[in-house]
Design a protein around this motif. Structure first.
Motif, mmCIF file in Angstrom:
data_model
loop_
_atom_site.group_PDB
_atom_site.id
_atom_site.type_symbol
_atom_site.label_atom_id
_atom_site.label_comp_id
_atom_site.label_asym_id
_atom_site.label_seq_id
_atom_site.Cartn_x
_atom_site.Cartn_y
_atom_site.Cartn_z
ATOM 1 N N PHE A 125 1.175 -1.155 0.335
ATOM 2 C CA PHE A 125 0.335 0.234 -0.003
ATOM 3 C C PHE A 125 0.801 1.363 -0.235
ATOM 4 C CE2 PHE A 125 0.003 -2.088 4.715
ATOM 5 C CZ PHE A 125 0.484 -0.342 5.195
ATOM 6 N N ARG A 126 2.293 1.074 -0.262
ATOM 7 C CA ARG A 126 2.885 2.354 -0.314
ATOM 8 C C ARG A 126 3.045 2.582 -1.439
ATOM 9 N NH1 ARG A 126 7.603 3.424 4.570
ATOM 10 N NH2 ARG A 126 5.792 2.968 6.547
ATOM 11 N N SER A 127 3.025 1.449 -2.803
ATOM 12 C CA SER A 127 2.745 1.688 -4.055
ATOM 13 C C SER A 127 2.001 1.874 -4.747
ATOM 14 C CB SER A 127 4.211 0.797 -4.710
ATOM 15 O OG SER A 127 5.547 0.818 -4.091
ATOM 16 N N PRO A 128 1.515 1.947 -5.364
ATOM 17 C CA PRO A 128 -0.008 1.280 -6.333
ATOM 18 C C PRO A 128 -0.235 0.613 -6.344
ATOM 19 C CG PRO A 128 0.945 3.488 -7.751
ATOM 20 C CD PRO A 128 2.283 2.350 -7.026
ATOM 21 N N SER A 129 -1.409 0.032 -6.147
ATOM 22 C CA SER A 129 -1.999 -1.328 -6.100
ATOM 23 C C SER A 129 -3.368 -1.411 -5.640
ATOM 24 C CB SER A 129 -0.877 -1.681 -4.673
ATOM 25 O OG SER A 129 -1.579 -3.585 -4.432
ATOM 26 N N ALA A 186 0.962 8.177 4.611
ATOM 27 C CA ALA A 186 -0.042 8.373 3.787
ATOM 28 C C ALA A 186 0.414 9.916 2.951
ATOM 29 C CB ALA A 186 -1.020 8.871 5.106
ATOM 30 N N GLY A 187 1.035 10.050 2.364
ATOM 31 C CA GLY A 187 2.366 10.687 2.372
ATOM 32 C C GLY A 187 1.817 11.309 0.609
ATOM 33 N N ARG A 188 1.133 10.465 -0.100
ATOM 34 C CA ARG A 188 0.575 11.321 -1.488
ATOM 35 C C ARG A 188 0.147 12.561 -1.786
ATOM 36 N NH1 ARG A 188 -0.714 5.652 -0.541
ATOM 37 N NH2 ARG A 188 0.491 4.205 -1.675
ATOM 38 N N THR A 189 0.824 12.959 -2.529
ATOM 39 C CA THR A 189 0.568 14.507 -3.113
ATOM 40 C C THR A 189 -0.060 14.935 -4.480
ATOM 41 O OG1 THR A 189 2.729 14.704 -3.993
ATOM 42 C CG2 THR A 189 2.750 15.135 -1.745
ATOM 43 N N ASP A 190 -0.391 13.498 -5.355
ATOM 44 C CA ASP A 190 -1.570 13.182 -6.368
ATOM 45 C C ASP A 190 -2.111 12.125 -6.505
ATOM 46 O OD1 ASP A 190 -2.309 14.441 -8.810
ATOM 47 O OD2 ASP A 190 0.046 14.437 -9.558
ATOM 48 N N PRO A 191 -2.547 12.176 -5.748
ATOM 49 C CA PRO A 191 -3.429 10.584 -6.291
ATOM 50 C C PRO A 191 -4.524 10.535 -7.144
ATOM 51 C CG PRO A 191 -4.538 11.750 -4.053
ATOM 52 C CD PRO A 191 -3.185 12.291 -4.236
ATOM 53 N N HIS A 192 -4.594 9.913 -7.579
ATOM 54 C CA HIS A 192 -5.188 9.587 -9.432
ATOM 55 C C HIS A 192 -6.066 8.532 -9.326
ATOM 56 C CE1 HIS A 192 -3.083 12.693 -11.562
ATOM 57 N NE2 HIS A 192 -2.043 12.216 -10.583
ATOM 58 N N ASP A 193 -6.545 7.672 -7.987
ATOM 59 C CA ASP A 193 -7.608 6.623 -7.878
ATOM 60 C C ASP A 193 -8.362 6.354 -6.192
ATOM 61 O OD1 ASP A 193 -6.109 4.895 -6.469
ATOM 62 O OD2 ASP A 193 -5.414 4.488 -8.153
#
Length: 442
Positions: free
Chosen positions: A191-195, A303-310
């Motif tokens: 869950f730290r990478s797109p999955s 939870a550090g994602r800055t530009d989520p797309h899904d």
């Protein structure tokens, strides 16, 4: 005695006395909350795709909420996955652990097979929570650096719940826990990478725990020192030697679970709560020039994602969830629909958001999950809110009324109002239910 022998002896000894009223009620709340998570979770692609891939064979257990009959292991796997898929399942705060998703999935599968009564089911849930949470505490934050505790330690919780329903004696109960240890799995990189694989951790834990208990019932044995041994679970996953489990039942962990008030990663919750309080105090999203989030290190890492797309990425983004809170006023299922993910107002706020570690707040974790949100408006006026805990944590719990409101918001949309009402009534009445199979799934 080894650690698993101590845990087994504790579990078996509890059968001599009825559940205390507060413990029973805590278990009922946990199951109601689990239902609020699994019904929307079952509609996700992760859960639906898994069920379709397996093409479940018929058997004595049921998939939830469809009620489709299947074998015990498949029910545990699919239901455990579904219960974690919408990120609405409970948390044991002090151990970075989601106990309910795997534990209750395992308990439901075995209870269906045995046609168990509500009281026995609640006792199994209680024991599963207790053993899983105490092991999670023992391996501590070191385990959570690389491992997903829900996938690893959840296997012990599931095995304990299943072993309790099977009424295994102390030796076979210890065997179930020993066998569970060697089947644990769940890597944080998932869950730290797109999955979309994270919910499978919970499902695998439920299935592996049930398998371990059923195998132990038939006499299979594991290494009794598998937790504290020199090549055991503690050393291998957390570099913890001399692993010990203390304060069993003091208090019972099922009475101290965090109920999720938002449909996303729990590490974002304190910041969301602070943002919602600022919104309630009059801060308008359209007036915001900048947002600063200060919190504990694990929150920024996970939870550090800055530009989520899904939806999956958005649920693990402080920037997105805080922006959604300010624009929408809620961070539940609506916040992760396509319309919200593409909302220009939310996207604009995300671009003006920064997050960093506050050393003082970091010292409070994991016992307290804190965050400070600072907002500057277009006139340069600052606003600030500090949350030292999260709404839903044991020190700021959802009331029974609020828990029922969560159920009523999330469940009827998927299965209809009348069916949801019947299930809610049965769940709140679990202590007097003669057979768990009477629950109207399907």
């Amino acid at each position: 005695m080894t650690v698993v022998e101590q845990l087994a002896a504790f579990a078996v000894a509890q059968r001599a006395t009825p559940l205390a009223p507060d413990v029973r009620h805590g278990a009922v709340r946990a199951v109601v909350d689990w239902a609020s998570a699994i019904v929307p979770g079952a509609a996700t692609q992760a859960a639906r795709g898994l069920a379709e891939a397996l093409d479940p064979p018929p058997g004595p257990a049921r998939l939830i909420p469809s009620g489709r009959a299947t074998d015990v292991r498949t029910a545990a796997l699919v239901n455990g996955t579904a219960a974690h898929a919408a990120e609405l399942d409970d948390i044991y705060r002090d151990a970075f652990y989601h106990p309910g998703a795997p534990t209750i999935a395992a308990a439901f599968a075995v209870a269906d097979r045995l046609d168990a009564c509500g009281e026995d089911f609640l006792r199994a849930v209680t024991i599963g929570y207790e053993i899983g949470a105490r092991i999670a505490l023992a391996v501590g934050p070191a385990h959570y650096r690389n491992w997903h505790t829900t996938g690893t330690v959840g296997t012990f919780g599931a095995a304990a719940a299943a072993a309790e329903l099977l009424r295994l004696d102390a030796a076979r109960f210890a065997g179930a826990l020993s066998l569970a240890a060697t089947m644990t799995a769940g890597l944080q990189q998932t869950f730290r990478s797109p999955s979309t694989g994270k919910p499978l951790h919970s499902g695998h834990a439920a299935e592996a725990g049930v398998t371990a208990a059923l195998a132990a019932e038939q006499g299979l044995t594991g290494a009794l020192d598998v937790l504290e041994g020199p090549a055991g679970f503690g050393v291998a996953t957390a570099a913890v030697t001399g692993l010990a489990v203390t304060r069993l039942g003091d208090p019972f962990c099922v009475t101290a679970a965090t109920v999720k008030n938002h449909a996303c990663c729990g590490h974002t919750f304190a910041a969301i709560d602070a943002a919602l309080e600022l919104r309630a105090a009059g801060v308008r999203s359209e007036d915001v020039a900048g947002i600063e989030i200060e919190t504990y290190r694990t929150a920024t890492e996970v939870a550090g994602r800055t530009d989520p797309h899904d939806p999956g990425e958005a649920r693990f983004s402080l920037a997105y969830t805080v922006a959604a809170a300010l624009v929408l006023g809620s961070v539940r299922l609506r916040a992760f629909e396509t319309e919200a993910l593409r909302d220009p107002a939310i996207r604009a706020l995300m671009a003006r958001t920064t997050a960093r570690v506050d050393p003082e707040l970091d010292k409070l974790a994991p016992g307290r999950r804190a965050a400070r949100v600072r907002i500057t408006d277009r006139r340069g006026i600052p606003y600030e809110r500090l949350r030292l805990t999260r709404k839903g944590d044991p020190d700021d719990p959802l009331t029974d009324k609020e828990l029922r409101a969560k159920f009523d918001e999330l469940v009827p949309a998927f299965i209809g109002g009348s069916r949801a009402e019947a299930i809610a009534s049965a769940l709140w009445s679990l202590p007097s239910l003669s057979r768990v199979s009477e629950l109207a799934w399907g």
